[in-house]
Design an enzyme around this catalytic site. Structure first.
Site, mmCIF file in Angstrom:
data_model
loop_
_atom_site.group_PDB
_atom_site.id
_atom_site.type_symbol
_atom_site.label_atom_id
_atom_site.label_comp_id
_atom_site.label_asym_id
_atom_site.label_seq_id
_atom_site.Cartn_x
_atom_site.Cartn_y
_atom_site.Cartn_z
ATOM 1 N N SER A 138 51.407 41.961 42.870
ATOM 2 C CA SER A 138 50.877 42.719 44.185
ATOM 3 C C SER A 138 51.637 42.086 45.283
ATOM 4 O O SER A 138 52.071 41.332 45.218
ATOM 5 C CB SER A 138 49.338 42.099 44.364
ATOM 6 O OG SER A 138 48.890 42.697 45.830
ATOM 7 N N TYR A 152 42.877 36.216 45.180
ATOM 8 C CA TYR A 152 43.456 37.212 44.769
ATOM 9 C C TYR A 152 44.948 37.027 44.839
ATOM 10 O O TYR A 152 45.486 37.323 43.773
ATOM 11 C CB TYR A 152 43.215 38.916 45.610
ATOM 12 C CG TYR A 152 43.873 39.946 44.924
ATOM 13 C CD1 TYR A 152 43.483 40.565 43.818
ATOM 14 C CD2 TYR A 152 45.094 40.368 45.553
ATOM 15 C CE1 TYR A 152 44.123 41.681 43.461
ATOM 16 C CE2 TYR A 152 45.843 41.612 44.935
ATOM 17 C CZ TYR A 152 45.367 42.114 43.891
ATOM 18 O OH TYR A 152 46.109 43.210 43.453
#
Length: 243
Positions: A138, A152
């Protein structure tokens, strides 16, 4: 030419489905794993087969290490070999730091970090010269522009170490390992028409969301002949979010 075989974890929807279908279009046989969306997984395989390819969907919860290893073995048994692995399965935990539970931490790390390690380790027993391991990270690894994404970001950042370690461990065997970091991508988890979408676009240099196909194109390049000398690398595909 011998057909290559690819395994894509979490391949029933979003980026995983786009990667699976792109790799199939490039001439690879494709195995996808899924946790619960059996109908969506079947639809992905159906589209692959309708286009003349060969596909297989295998149920495997990303928190279940034994199921992941079994999925790798199933891919090899079904198609006779394994050449490409894409660690894609993921979730998107979000919330204030003080409210994140230890259970959420453990589950997120299990899905993003441990599962990718387990699949890569199992696959490495079968990959040969020219093998590929590609993980989906990401852009939040590189820049966290707003609060609520600590867990995350931390869990996805573990893939940097995994990728560099795999590159060194497997390089002598002619196997590459790379990480692709997407930015905001139009999927079920982060739709481009959500209330937060305009704010996310504002962080990009190009002012737009990615499509899953944008990410799949980069994965396909790394998986193909053009990626044979790229290893241990992190490639960011984020419309300029980290610019």
């Amino acid at each position: 030419m011998t057909r290559r075989v690819a395994l894509v974890t979490g391949g029933s929807r979003g980026i995983g489905a786009a990667v699976a279908e792109r790799l199939a279009a490039e001439g690879n046989d494709v195995v996808i794993t899924y946790a619960r969306a059996a109908d969506q997984a079947a639809a992905v395989v159906g589209r692959i087969e309708a286009a003349g390819g060969r596909g297989l969907a295998v149920p495997a919860e990303a928190t279940d290490a034994a199921a992941l290893v079994a999925a790798v073995e199933r891919a090899v048994q079904h198609f006779g070999r394994l050449d490409i692995v894409v660690n894609n399965a993921g979730i998107a935990p979000y919330g204030p730091l003080a409210e994140v539970t230890l259970e959420e931490v453990d589950r997120t790390l299990a899905i993003h970090a441990r599962a990718s390690y387990v699949v890569s380790q199992a696959a490495a027993r079968h990959l040969g010269e020219g093998g590929r391991i590609i993980s989906i990270g990401s852009s939040l690894i590189e820049r966290v522009p707003y609060p609520g994404w600590t867990l995350y970001s931390m869990s996805k950042a573990a893939l940097i170490g995994l990728t560099k370690g795999l590159a060194r461990d497997l390089g002598p065997r002619g196997i590459t390992a790379n990480l692709v970091n997407p930015g905001s991508t139009d999927t079920e988890m982060n739709p481009a028409d959500s209330p937060e979408a305009d704010g996310e676009r504002a962080f990009t240099a190009l002012g737009r969301y990615l499509t899953p196909d944008d990410v799949a194109a980069t994965v396909a390049h790394l998986a193909g002949e053009g990626g044979r000398n790229i290893t241990g690398a992190t490639i960011t595909v984020d419309a300029g979010t980290t610019a």
